[in-house]
Design a protein around this motif. Structure first.
Motif, PDB file in Angstrom:
ATOM      1  N   GLY A 148      24.976  67.169  43.810  1.00  0.00           N
ATOM      2  CA  GLY A 148      23.565  66.619  43.826  1.00  0.00           C
ATOM      3  C   GLY A 148      22.471  66.973  42.743  1.00  0.00           C
ATOM      4  O   GLY A 148      21.596  66.771  42.743  1.00  0.00           O
ATOM      5  N   ASP A 149      23.270  67.787  41.744  1.00  0.00           N
ATOM      6  CA  ASP A 149      22.441  68.295  40.608  1.00  0.00           C
ATOM      7  C   ASP A 149      22.819  67.893  39.482  1.00  0.00           C
ATOM      8  O   ASP A 149      24.192  67.502  39.164  1.00  0.00           O
ATOM      9  CB  ASP A 149      22.314  69.827  40.749  1.00  0.00           C
ATOM     10  CG  ASP A 149      21.708  70.526  41.702  1.00  0.00           C
ATOM     11  OD1 ASP A 149      20.977  69.856  42.514  1.00  0.00           O
ATOM     12  OD2 ASP A 149      22.008  71.627  42.178  1.00  0.00           O
ATOM     13  N   ILE A 167      18.096  69.404  37.435  1.00  0.00           N
ATOM     14  CA  ILE A 167      17.326  68.453  38.153  1.00  0.00           C
ATOM     15  C   ILE A 167      18.090  68.351  39.373  1.00  0.00           C
ATOM     16  O   ILE A 167      19.366  67.799  39.416  1.00  0.00           O
ATOM     17  CB  ILE A 167      17.300  67.137  37.391  1.00  0.00           C
ATOM     18  CG1 ILE A 167      16.677  67.390  36.100  1.00  0.00           C
ATOM     19  CG2 ILE A 167      16.620  66.213  38.021  1.00  0.00           C
ATOM     20  CD1 ILE A 167      16.551  66.167  35.088  1.00  0.00           C
ATOM     21  N   GLY A 168      17.481  68.542  40.716  1.00  0.00           N
ATOM     22  CA  GLY A 168      18.155  68.197  41.855  1.00  0.00           C
ATOM     23  C   GLY A 168      17.908  66.857  42.419  1.00  0.00           C
ATOM     24  O   GLY A 168      16.866  66.335  42.729  1.00  0.00           O
ATOM     25  N   LEU A 169      19.123  65.893  42.093  1.00  0.00           N
ATOM     26  CA  LEU A 169      18.867  64.688  42.422  1.00  0.00           C
ATOM     27  C   LEU A 169      18.790  64.154  43.966  1.00  0.00           C
ATOM     28  O   LEU A 169      18.290  63.346  44.649  1.00  0.00           O
ATOM     29  CB  LEU A 169      20.122  63.853  41.731  1.00  0.00           C
ATOM     30  CG  LEU A 169      20.260  64.063  40.282  1.00  0.00           C
ATOM     31  CD1 LEU A 169      21.392  63.155  39.758  1.00  0.00           C
ATOM     32  CD2 LEU A 169      18.785  63.304  39.494  1.00  0.00           C
ATOM     33  N   ALA A 170      19.496  65.185  44.581  1.00  0.00           N
ATOM     34  CA  ALA A 170      19.526  64.958  46.185  1.00  0.00           C
ATOM     35  C   ALA A 170      18.064  65.426  46.733  1.00  0.00           C
ATOM     36  O   ALA A 170      17.520  64.704  47.331  1.00  0.00           O
ATOM     37  CB  ALA A 170      20.771  65.630  46.599  1.00  0.00           C
ATOM     38  N   LYS A 171      17.810  66.650  46.265  1.00  0.00           N
ATOM     39  CA  LYS A 171      16.845  67.369  46.977  1.00  0.00           C
ATOM     40  C   LYS A 171      15.200  66.966  46.326  1.00  0.00           C
ATOM     41  O   LYS A 171      14.114  67.439  46.767  1.00  0.00           O
ATOM     42  CB  LYS A 171      16.773  68.844  46.741  1.00  0.00           C
ATOM     43  CG  LYS A 171      17.888  69.384  47.611  1.00  0.00           C
ATOM     44  CD  LYS A 171      18.015  71.065  47.419  1.00  0.00           C
ATOM     45  CE  LYS A 171      19.053  71.630  48.405  1.00  0.00           C
ATOM     46  NZ  LYS A 171      19.214  73.056  48.193  1.00  0.00           N
ATOM     47  N   LYS A 172      15.505  66.206  45.128  1.00  0.00           N
ATOM     48  CA  LYS A 172      14.336  65.945  44.246  1.00  0.00           C
ATOM     49  C   LYS A 172      13.434  67.148  44.041  1.00  0.00           C
ATOM     50  O   LYS A 172      12.096  67.157  44.009  1.00  0.00           O
ATOM     51  CB  LYS A 172      13.575  64.791  45.069  1.00  0.00           C
ATOM     52  CG  LYS A 172      14.301  63.611  45.250  1.00  0.00           C
ATOM     53  CD  LYS A 172      13.266  62.537  45.933  1.00  0.00           C
ATOM     54  CE  LYS A 172      14.238  61.132  46.440  1.00  0.00           C
ATOM     55  NZ  LYS A 172      13.293  60.174  47.146  1.00  0.00           N
ATOM     56  N   ASP A 173      14.071  67.890  43.486  1.00  0.00           N
ATOM     57  CA  ASP A 173      13.485  69.239  42.652  1.00  0.00           C
ATOM     58  C   ASP A 173      13.819  69.480  41.382  1.00  0.00           C
ATOM     59  O   ASP A 173      14.915  68.797  40.971  1.00  0.00           O
ATOM     60  CB  ASP A 173      13.733  70.518  43.557  1.00  0.00           C
ATOM     61  CG  ASP A 173      14.991  70.872  43.668  1.00  0.00           C
ATOM     62  OD1 ASP A 173      16.027  70.069  43.201  1.00  0.00           O
ATOM     63  OD2 ASP A 173      15.336  72.141  43.813  1.00  0.00           O
ATOM     64  N   ILE A 174      13.126  70.170  40.585  1.00  0.00           N
ATOM     65  CA  ILE A 174      13.258  70.678  39.191  1.00  0.00           C
ATOM     66  C   ILE A 174      13.437  71.878  38.937  1.00  0.00           C
ATOM     67  O   ILE A 174      12.183  72.567  39.249  1.00  0.00           O
ATOM     68  CB  ILE A 174      12.255  69.812  38.126  1.00  0.00           C
ATOM     69  CG1 ILE A 174      12.218  68.208  38.504  1.00  0.00           C
ATOM     70  CG2 ILE A 174      12.628  70.052  36.763  1.00  0.00           C
ATOM     71  CD1 ILE A 174      11.471  67.250  38.067  1.00  0.00           C
TER      72      ILE A 174
END
Length: 85
Positions: A30-31, A52-59
């Protein structure tokens, strides 16, 4: 080439215009991770490393900006004095 055609849109418009974008990404769990992403523009070079965390939506990124001071001096001098250098 932009300056020779009197294109100064990168100076006056919002955002950052660039000539090239290069980098490698690894996608896992997911990253999206990179260690060598690079934007080359007329005003500066921008390098990006991190995740970039695509699953968690964090950076989690490190951004390095290196301005090209010598390329900006003629533009700044023209804007300040009204006389081309």
């Amino acid at each position: 080439p932009r300056r020779l055609s009197l294109d100064f849109s990168d100076v006056f418009q919002k955002g950052y215009s660039f000539d090239s974008l290069r980098g490698d990404f690894t996608f896992a769990k997911g990253d999206a991770a990179t260690s060598n992403m690079r934007f080359d523009g007329t005003i500066a070079k921008v390098e990006i490393r991190g995740r970039i965390g695509l699953a968690k939506k964090d950076i989690d990124l490190i951004l390095s900006v290196t301005p090209y001071v010598t390329s900006s001096i003629p533009v700044a001098a023209t804007l300040l004095t009204g006389q081309p250098v």
